[in-house]
Design an enzyme around this catalytic site. Sequence first.
Site, PDB file in Angstrom:
ATOM      1  N   HIS A   1       0.836  -1.191   0.000  1.00 52.35           N
ATOM      2  CA  HIS A   1       0.000   0.000   0.000  1.00 52.35           C
ATOM      3  C   HIS A   1       0.873   1.244   0.000  1.00 52.35           C
ATOM      4  O   HIS A   1       2.039   1.207   0.396  1.00 52.35           O
ATOM      5  CB  HIS A   1      -0.923   0.023   1.215  1.00 52.35           C
ATOM      6  CG  HIS A   1      -0.209  -0.021   2.519  1.00 52.35           C
ATOM      7  ND1 HIS A   1       0.243  -1.203   3.067  1.00 52.35           N
ATOM      8  CD2 HIS A   1       0.164   0.955   3.386  1.00 52.35           C
ATOM      9  CE1 HIS A   1       0.843  -0.959   4.218  1.00 52.35           C
ATOM     10  NE2 HIS A   1       0.822   0.349   4.434  1.00 52.35           N
ATOM     11  N   CYS A  57      24.736  -0.378  23.041  1.00 52.87           N
ATOM     12  CA  CYS A  57      25.757   0.436  23.700  1.00 52.87           C
ATOM     13  C   CYS A  57      26.975   0.495  22.794  1.00 52.87           C
ATOM     14  O   CYS A  57      27.046  -0.234  21.806  1.00 52.87           O
ATOM     15  CB  CYS A  57      26.124  -0.133  25.071  1.00 52.87           C
ATOM     16  SG  CYS A  57      26.933  -1.753  25.009  1.00 52.87           S
TER      17      CYS A  57
END
Length: 734
Positions: free
Chosen positions: A65, A237
Amino acid sequence: MSELITADLVDLDLSADTKEAAARSLAERMVAAGRVTDLDGFLADVAAREAQMPTGLDGGIGIPHCRSEHVTEPTLAFGRSAARIDFGAPDGPADLIFLIAAPAGADSDHLTILSGLARRLMSAEFTGALRSADDPSRVAALIRGDQPEPSAAAAGTEAGAEPTAGEGAEPAARPLAAEPLAPKPAAARTAEAKVAEAKVAEAKVAEAAEAVSGEGAGTGSQAATSAPFRVVAVTSCPTGIAHTYMAAESLENAAREAGVELVVETQGSAGFDKLPPATIAAADAVIFAHDVEVREKARFAGKPTVDVGVKAGINRPAELIAEVRQKAARGEISAPAAAADADRSAPMDRAGEPGDRFGTRLRKWLMTGVSYMVPFVAAGGLLIALAFAIGGYEIASAKSVADHFIWTEKDSWAALLFQIGAAAFTFLVPVLAGFIAYGMADRPGLVPGFVGGYIATTIKAGFLGGLVAGLIAGAIVMGIQRFKVPASLRGIMPVVVIPLISSAIVGFLMFVVIGKPIASAQEAMTDWLNGLSGTNAIMLGVLLGLMMCFDLGGPVNKVAYAFATGGITVANPSNGSLKIMAAVMAAGMVPPLAMALATTVRGRLFTKTERENGKAAWVLGASFISEGAIPFAAADPLRVIPSSMVGGAVTGALSMTFDCTLRAPHGGIFVVPLIGQPFLYLLAIVAGTVVSAGLVIVLKGMRKAARPETAAPAAGGETAPGGAGGEAKVPATV
């Protein structure tokens, strides 16, 4: 407005074998019906939305879509494929394909179609009817809602007659285009509410797929009502080791206690496994706990989001979950990743909360570069360290092993290890610069970043030149991405245009304008380090020790580490650089070793879990993994962190005083043979460890004395540490 779907827009024998071919086949029907004006332009918009996130759903369903300026009115085309087509669904290819087209800017139409389709797909009777129907007109009527599903017709009702209210028959399904998304009228909805509704609609489509495939329980409405609050999270991290997985575990534990369904994507040093698109679509909210840029962040756009550092995920996960639930209740969402803007918008422009300042973004950009550089430092440095241990320091001047290698000679193997490690080191500055630019501008930033980093090495601008080159490359690409370009050129922008222009500009600046001044600054800094002695060297050791222990592997720690490694990754590192590397590693070993010692000496001051963590901290500290102290700092930061900093400062100062040197950027006690003054170096580490452990024991003992003695037996008859039964549950005591 014309009907959403007609018989001409239905293909019950879709012969395409790829999702691109399927989209083209259905789009051609839209063109023939006068709903799409430019076939190729519309398909480019569909492809852009598909590239952003797969549209395949469990249960054999595909829903490509988009919104497009080439669409004249809201339209839905349906195709049924016997061969099944892969739209990226977790459970395999799809046989029911719905191509949804909405005019550009027609948000309410696009969202209404998605929402209505979601509700219809939650009915097994509906999807079953689509699979068994043999008449395009009947299929179009089913999708529009003009014809009830077989089970909805009341017994005794004549064929073709509509059941009336009061006869016990269920009403026919409402048309998709008329399906309301919220109790408010469409005209009253804000733009933000529309975006939120779009994501809710996509989530419902995912839930519908689960219901169709038998994974849901009960009817679609019941599943939606009883489903728990769902959260997806991402943790990362700079090094992608300890913090990443500790934050993930903390969030998962807090979610279980809160009755929340949470799935974490850990973007660690070993890469990451993407969460399934259906899982993300079905989520009610998102939590980012990260110190480096989240990879492919656009997947999570348009949902209530909490964006924090990774330590917040470790220290206060329950608060984050409560916060994101409140945002979901208020309807606060992050910016949508619209297909039309996906190519022009840099990740850092979309990242973070609106309150994020430039300093926060700059830190994330730099940490992204450092996180990708660290593995090169570790691999290259340890290989060089092994080479020195086997063949001595003179191995650095050995001939190339490509021309001279004898299998039975020890020196040949040492030379091989050294030259492999040196090859890894040549990538340090380009990788640093390239991934700083990547953190700023995503993939288009890689090429100019790497080019600028390599130029920095050729003109001897070093790490300082790499930092500047990465920031300049990222800024240039971000500037180019802000220009609006025709849809026909979007495909070549990230592949040709952006790399070409940005590399030329970065190269010109580095070679002609700023490269030489940066190289001079780098040389001056190196000369200053070489001249350090006496009090100046000791003060630098104190500063580096404080930085290494301040956040235990966080940004400040990594700045000190990058400063040290930058000095030893040159062809002939200076003596001052070797001293700095030694001080940094020694100080970084102190926090986990100190916590291990404290739990051994005064175990009653710590919880049972902390005492177990203390055993592991011996190994982590000896291996130079500062993160081993994180569980202690998270539970009692006001006592653990200052104590660690004092011990680290002592160790850093002593290491500089003893003139200890280190040629390896990592390894802990396992590279002691490569350390200058090894016994004094170990003495410095022991001294800092004892100081930190002593301070922690004293401060925790003072806390115990200041509290009333209200000891309560813990589970299993064990008394909580310090005699206070509830103490172990307090995450941070003052």
